[in-house]
Design a protein around this motif. Structure first.
Motif, PDB file in Angstrom:
ATOM      1  N   ALA A 221      45.352  44.573  30.350  1.00 37.86           N
ATOM      2  CA  ALA A 221      44.134  43.756  30.396  1.00 37.86           C
ATOM      3  C   ALA A 221      42.868  44.606  30.443  1.00 37.86           C
ATOM      4  CB  ALA A 221      44.184  42.832  31.609  1.00 37.86           C
ATOM      5  N   ASN A 222      43.043  45.937  30.392  1.00 37.56           N
ATOM      6  CA  ASN A 222      41.906  46.872  30.479  1.00 37.56           C
ATOM      7  C   ASN A 222      41.138  46.692  31.785  1.00 37.56           C
ATOM      8  OD1 ASN A 222      42.355  48.060  27.920  1.00 37.56           O
ATOM      9  ND2 ASN A 222      41.329  46.341  26.917  1.00 37.56           N
ATOM     10  N   MET A 223      41.864  46.428  32.863  1.00 39.13           N
ATOM     11  CA  MET A 223      41.249  46.240  34.175  1.00 39.13           C
ATOM     12  C   MET A 223      42.005  47.056  35.226  1.00 39.13           C
ATOM     13  SD  MET A 223      40.264  42.166  34.098  1.00 39.13           S
ATOM     14  CE  MET A 223      39.137  42.317  35.476  1.00 39.13           C
ATOM     15  N   SER A 224      42.300  48.304  34.896  1.00 40.12           N
ATOM     16  CA  SER A 224      43.048  49.171  35.807  1.00 40.12           C
ATOM     17  C   SER A 224      42.305  49.426  37.105  1.00 40.12           C
ATOM     18  CB  SER A 224      43.366  50.501  35.124  1.00 40.12           C
ATOM     19  OG  SER A 224      44.157  50.297  33.964  1.00 40.12           O
ATOM     20  N   THR A 225      40.978  49.271  37.092  1.00 39.83           N
ATOM     21  CA  THR A 225      40.183  49.569  38.288  1.00 39.83           C
ATOM     22  C   THR A 225      40.423  48.578  39.414  1.00 39.83           C
ATOM     23  OG1 THR A 225      38.332  48.320  37.345  1.00 39.83           O
ATOM     24  CG2 THR A 225      38.378  50.705  36.970  1.00 39.83           C
ATOM     25  N   ILE A 226      40.997  47.417  39.114  1.00 39.30           N
ATOM     26  CA  ILE A 226      41.173  46.400  40.158  1.00 39.30           C
ATOM     27  C   ILE A 226      42.632  46.233  40.577  1.00 39.30           C
ATOM     28  CG2 ILE A 226      39.153  45.131  39.327  1.00 39.30           C
ATOM     29  CD1 ILE A 226      41.174  43.035  38.226  1.00 39.30           C
ATOM     30  N   GLU A 227      43.534  47.093  40.071  1.00 33.90           N
ATOM     31  CA  GLU A 227      44.953  46.882  40.353  1.00 33.90           C
ATOM     32  C   GLU A 227      45.261  46.937  41.847  1.00 33.90           C
ATOM     33  OE1 GLU A 227      47.384  50.854  39.707  1.00 33.90           O
ATOM     34  OE2 GLU A 227      46.122  50.441  37.979  1.00 33.90           O
ATOM     35  N   ASN A 228      44.498  47.715  42.614  1.00 34.17           N
ATOM     36  CA  ASN A 228      44.725  47.772  44.053  1.00 34.17           C
ATOM     37  C   ASN A 228      44.253  46.513  44.768  1.00 34.17           C
ATOM     38  OD1 ASN A 228      45.812  50.371  43.897  1.00 34.17           O
ATOM     39  ND2 ASN A 228      43.798  51.337  44.076  1.00 34.17           N
ATOM     40  N   ASP A 229      43.479  45.679  44.081  1.00 26.89           N
ATOM     41  CA  ASP A 229      42.990  44.428  44.651  1.00 26.89           C
ATOM     42  C   ASP A 229      43.778  43.235  44.138  1.00 26.89           C
ATOM     43  OD1 ASP A 229      40.804  45.593  46.118  1.00 26.89           O
ATOM     44  OD2 ASP A 229      39.792  45.887  44.203  1.00 26.89           O
ATOM     45  N   CYS A 230      44.949  43.498  43.561  1.00 24.74           N
ATOM     46  CA  CYS A 230      45.772  42.426  42.997  1.00 24.74           C
ATOM     47  C   CYS A 230      47.102  42.317  43.742  1.00 24.74           C
ATOM     48  CB  CYS A 230      46.043  42.682  41.511  1.00 24.74           C
ATOM     49  SG  CYS A 230      44.582  42.562  40.455  1.00 24.74           S
ATOM     50  N   TYR A 231      47.715  41.162  43.598  1.00 23.00           N
ATOM     51  CA  TYR A 231      49.075  40.967  44.104  1.00 23.00           C
ATOM     52  C   TYR A 231      49.835  40.127  43.080  1.00 23.00           C
ATOM     53  CZ  TYR A 231      47.562  36.271  45.538  1.00 23.00           C
ATOM     54  OH  TYR A 231      47.082  34.970  45.548  1.00 23.00           O
ATOM     55  N   LEU A 232      51.164  40.137  43.166  1.00 24.56           N
ATOM     56  CA  LEU A 232      52.005  39.399  42.230  1.00 24.56           C
ATOM     57  C   LEU A 232      52.540  38.152  42.928  1.00 24.56           C
ATOM     58  CD1 LEU A 232      53.055  39.540  39.323  1.00 24.56           C
ATOM     59  CD2 LEU A 232      55.127  40.613  40.196  1.00 24.56           C
ATOM     60  N   TRP A 233      52.266  36.991  42.319  1.00 23.29           N
ATOM     61  CA  TRP A 233      52.688  35.709  42.878  1.00 23.29           C
ATOM     62  C   TRP A 233      53.841  35.162  42.047  1.00 23.29           C
ATOM     63  CZ3 TRP A 233      51.805  32.993  47.168  1.00 23.29           C
ATOM     64  CH2 TRP A 233      52.158  31.647  47.198  1.00 23.29           C
ATOM     65  N   PHE A 234      54.949  34.832  42.730  1.00 23.98           N
ATOM     66  CA  PHE A 234      56.110  34.301  42.024  1.00 23.98           C
ATOM     67  C   PHE A 234      56.960  33.489  42.989  1.00 23.98           C
ATOM     68  CE2 PHE A 234      60.618  34.926  40.639  1.00 23.98           C
ATOM     69  CZ  PHE A 234      60.552  34.138  39.500  1.00 23.98           C
ATOM     70  N   ASP A 235      57.475  32.390  42.494  1.00 24.21           N
ATOM     71  CA  ASP A 235      58.364  31.539  43.285  1.00 24.21           C
ATOM     72  C   ASP A 235      57.668  31.080  44.575  1.00 24.21           C
ATOM     73  OD1 ASP A 235      60.689  30.145  43.785  1.00 24.21           O
ATOM     74  OD2 ASP A 235      61.701  31.822  44.768  1.00 24.21           O
ATOM     75  N   PHE A 236      56.366  30.723  44.455  1.00 29.23           N
ATOM     76  CA  PHE A 236      55.560  30.184  45.552  1.00 29.23           C
ATOM     77  C   PHE A 236      55.399  31.167  46.709  1.00 29.23           C
ATOM     78  CE2 PHE A 236      57.674  26.596  43.466  1.00 29.23           C
ATOM     79  CZ  PHE A 236      56.569  25.874  43.043  1.00 29.23           C
ATOM     80  N   ARG A 237      55.349  32.452  46.419  1.00 28.48           N
ATOM     81  CA  ARG A 237      55.143  33.434  47.480  1.00 28.48           C
ATOM     82  C   ARG A 237      54.555  34.714  46.895  1.00 28.48           C
ATOM     83  NH1 ARG A 237      59.736  37.058  47.952  1.00 28.48           N
ATOM     84  NH2 ARG A 237      61.239  36.621  46.313  1.00 28.48           N
ATOM     85  N   GLU A 238      53.956  35.490  47.774  1.00 30.41           N
ATOM     86  CA  GLU A 238      53.403  36.783  47.394  1.00 30.41           C
ATOM     87  C   GLU A 238      54.490  37.840  47.514  1.00 30.41           C
ATOM     88  OE1 GLU A 238      50.120  39.974  49.146  1.00 30.41           O
ATOM     89  OE2 GLU A 238      49.911  37.839  49.601  1.00 30.41           O
ATOM     90  N   LEU A 239      54.739  38.580  46.437  1.00 31.09           N
ATOM     91  CA  LEU A 239      55.818  39.561  46.422  1.00 31.09           C
ATOM     92  C   LEU A 239      55.363  40.877  47.056  1.00 31.09           C
ATOM     93  CD1 LEU A 239      57.357  39.034  42.872  1.00 31.09           C
ATOM     94  CD2 LEU A 239      57.794  37.785  44.997  1.00 31.09           C
TER      95      LEU A 239
END
Length: 788
Positions: A221-239
């Motif tokens: 997505a050309n947004m590598s600068t924000i990867e530390n401010d992201c989380y992965l959401w799956f199956d109704f929970r934060e992984l």
């Protein structure tokens, strides 16, 4: 986390995008009939070149036509017919590759050089290697070295050695068939990048972590600068970031079109980038937010972290202009409120006088005004002051609204501007400074009507008076300080609404004040015999307990302020959930008060039952901790806890930060739009928030919107709601699901292609779905539905 360049140098599959750019798409090749010849150049500045040699194979007319059509682009895939022909030869190809693998291919780093990334046009320093087999001797590669490696084997080797970094040396590292089998690569999975609502394909391998998936999507997505401010959401929970995709079941999503895993921005990042979030619209989210991080409270905080220096001058002005309080008492600093409040319908005097704020004693002037209006000075409450020619916004206490004759007399006096004492005061204090006006100017609001606002008709005058006192702001606020207070209001709103959206009841944040008390702060920070572990927790209370909480910091709470015997010990009860804390308030009115505090836990005893009910707390512990069900009882073995409760032994362990007044209501709005955080929506939300005294929940997905509707409408027949949705993102299916929850649910589709969405909307049963492209029609629909 290794960078993409490091992954390439190490033989790792960094992402599908980079594999395609550097070694050409594997899916576009005939793996059984292609060979790669790698020329490795030792000198710095050299490049790795790929030469392709294809053996003769049978062809058909369709294959020939395909090659003519795509001759200009070797990256295009062969036709389906040619793939089917080659599939029959797969067994022979595998046998050939196994024979090559049994030669025990080894890698040994012998010298340094660089490789060029054709996608980024950058050069990456590496150490060049010797590739040998068990029956050949190890020889450094030179410019003319050419080692044939089957393309399929190179692919597997890269994945097997995914953990090799470019700065490590490996001698005689063997790749056995058993290792290859356990690390067999998996096909791509689809992951949605929520900030742009874009779906990316991620090539994954067996031991790939959640963190690597986030990194891959952010780079695409050309947004590598924000990867530390992201989380992965799956199956109704934060992984969890360091867990593998197999541990979370992500590898099973490759053929699913719905319920895709999502990379989402954390709330802290959204607050920084979308100023209308938690100010004009509340973003629905199931993220487990860190309360201390949201409130910007560091670990082992100092006094400046708890009571910022920017508030010191503000508190001095409040003390100077409020004769009923002194410096040693608790000072309440109201935060800006972005929606209507219960005090908005009170009679209001907007007064402009030709004096600068520092030229006179405010209390002396207000006494003159009260004498002219024939009321008491305590009947006038300052809720806002602006600089220049000073402008006061004064609210009359609620009891005066009941005395219609008194308010009528005030209107008559102001109409003829008969204010002799005020005029004399200005003459005595006016200086040569330039001011905007040369005489008193007064504007009145809410004096002409006897009606009480629909949202506060059930509140007593005493309850509205308490709310008015908490909103008192007798000071001029600088622009810098006002910006600080706005951000604090957004932070506390984020925390409160994140809890309210998950409960069956509905509240609005009517008012919030900072609790400023330097004596309590110094006692809290001076604790040396209690551990440093801290939590941001909530305590629910009502207006009867205010004195003991503010002035003595819960000190009198032990004697006569209890609501029950204490199921888990005799102490001061807190919860990490604002909703759970509201249960303890047991209000006699529709206003619930929460006190957000920083609490030092010390030595904690975990409670499993009610054995401490009505008893003193354990003597060797500073706090009790219990996980409870929704009904407040402790969980049993195997149950999932709903709330966490803490029982605190000493009031010195508590540093109160905010007091929040929540008003119980029975209306709300759901706005579903994948671009809800877009700044372009901010102005519309701002107007809506200022107009209506109920919450607007912004939902990026249908799942989040339906969850809120299910919680709040299923068990409360008196709850009213309007659903606003865009037509995109499968708006029709979303509307049909809404009507399953409540068949009469009012829905408006706010879209550009009005004619298209009117077609499917007309097929639904009454009430009619409103389809519009006009913001004014959206406002009219809400007003007619929820305020009539």
């Amino acid at each position: 986390m290794a960078s993409s360049e490091e992954n390439i140098a190490a033989g790792m599959p960094s992402s599908s995008t980079e594999l395609e750019s550097d070694i050409r798409p594997i899916n576009s090749r005939l793996s059984s009939q292609h060979l790669i010849f790698a020329n490795l150049v030792r000198n710095r500045g050299g490049i790795i070149q790929h030469q392709e040699k294809t053996t003769q194979s049978s062809s058909c007319d369709r294959c020939v036509e395909h090659r003519k059509k795509f001759s200009a682009n070797s990256h295009d895939p062969p036709c389906r017919h040619l793939k089917d022909q080659l599939r029959s030869k797969s067994s022979q190809s595998i046998n050939e590759q196994e024979q090559y693998t049994n030669n025990q291919l080894s890698v040994h780093v012998v010298s340094e050089g660089t490789i060029r990334n054709d996608r980024t046009k950058s050069r990456i320093p590496i150490r060049l290697s010797t590739i040998t087999s068990s029956n050949t001797r190890q020889t450094p590669l030179n410019k003319k070295s050419k080692i044939p490696i089957p393309i399929r084997q190179l692919n597997i080797k890269e994945r097997c050695n995914k953990r090799i970094e470019s700065n490590e040396t490996y001698v005689g590292r063997e790749i056995h068939p058993s290792t290859i089998e356990s690390s067999e690569p998996i096909d791509s999975i689809s992951v949605r990048f929520r900030p742009t609502n874009t779906i990316y394909e991620v090539r994954v391998y067996r031991n790939m972590t959640v963190e690597k998936v986030i990194d891959n999507v952010c780079r695409q997505a050309n947004m590598s600068t924000i990867e530390n401010d992201c989380y992965l959401w799956f199956d109704f929970r934060e992984l969890i970031a360091n867990e593998t995709i197999f541990e979370n079941g992500l590898h099973q999503t490759w053929n699913k079109k719905d319920s895709l895993p999502e990379v989402r921005l954390r709330f802290t990042q959204i607050l920084e980038t979308s100023i209308h979030i938690s100010q004009d619209v509340f973003l629905a989210s199931s993220e487990n937010i860190d309360l201390k991080k949201i409130l910007n409270i560091s670990l082992s905080p100092k006094k400046e972290d708890i009571l910022p220096n920017i508030l010191k001058e503000l508190t001095k002005q409040i003390v100077r202009n409020t004769p009923t309080i002194n410096r040693n008492q608790t000072i309440l600093i109201p935060l800006p409120n972005f929606s209507r409040q219960c005090i908005d319908s009170l009679p209001t005097v907007n007064l402009t006088i030709p004096l600068s704020p520092n030229e006179f004693d405010w209390n002396e002037f207000l006494q003159c005004l009260a004498d002219d209006l024939e009321i008491q000075q305590t009947d006038l409450i300052i809720v806002n002051v602006e600089e220049g020619s000073i402008i006061f916004k004064l609210k009359l206490i609620p009891k005066l609204k009941k005395l219609w004759n008194k308010t009528k007399k005030i209107v008559e006096k102001v109409r003829v501007m008969f204010l002799p004492k005020c005029e004399q005061f200005i003459k005595e204090h006016n200086s040569s400074n330039i001011t905007k006006v040369d005489k008193i100017k007064i504007e009145l609001e809410n004096f002409e009507t006897k009606n009480i606002n629909k949202n506060d008709y059930c509140l007593s005058f005493d309850e509205i008076s308490i709310a008015l006192r908490l909103c008192q702001r007798p000071t001029v606020i600088s622009k810098k300080c006002w910006t600080f207070l706005i951000e604090k209001s957004r932070q506390i709103s984020t925390i409160i609404m994140q809890s309210i959206q998950s409960c069956s009841q509905e509240f609005i944040i009517d008012h919030v004040s900072i609790i400023y008390n330097e004596n309590i702060c110094e006692k809290y920070l001076s604790l040396t015999n209690i551990g440093q572990e801290e939590r941001v927790l909530f305590h629910g209370t009502n207006i009867d307990n205010f004195d003991g909480i503010f002035e003595a910091n819960f000190q009198n709470y032990f004697k006569n302020k209890r609501t029950d015997s204490g199921w888990y010990g005799q102490g001061i009860y807190f919860s990490n959930s604002p909703w759970k804390a509201s249960f303890y308030a047991k209000p006699k009115s529709k206003i619930v008060y929460l006190i957000c505090s920083l609490v030092r836990l010390g030595k904690t005893l975990e409670i499993k039952d009610k054995s401490f009910e009505g008893k003193p707390m354990a003597p060797d512990y500073d706090s009790h901790y219990v996980q409870t069900r929704r009904d407040g009882y402790p969980i049993e073995l195997g149950e999932i806890p709903v709330f966490e409760e803490y029982v605190i032994k000493k009031n010195e362990q508590i540093m109160p930060l905010y007091i929040i007044g929540l008003l119980s209501i029975s209306s709300f709005v759901i706005w579903r739009d994948a671009k809800i955080t877009n700044e372009a929506n901010g102005n519309l939300f701002k107007k809506m928030k200022q107009k209506y005294a109920f919450n607007i929940y912004g939902c990026q997905t249908s799942v989040e919107a339906l969850k809120i509707l299910q919680l709040k409408l299923t068990n409360d027949q008196l709850m009213n709601c309007v659903v606003i949705t865009n037509g995109a993102d499968d708006g029709e299916s979303f509307v049909r699901e809404c009507r399953k929850i409540q068949s009469s649910l009012p829905v408006t589709v706010y879209c550009l292609n009005k004619a298209y969405h009117q077609q499917w909307a007309a097929t639904l049963l009454e009430p009619k779905i409103n389809v519009t492209s006009s913001p004014e029609e959206v406002f009219t629909f809400i007003t007619n539905t929820l305020q009539n």
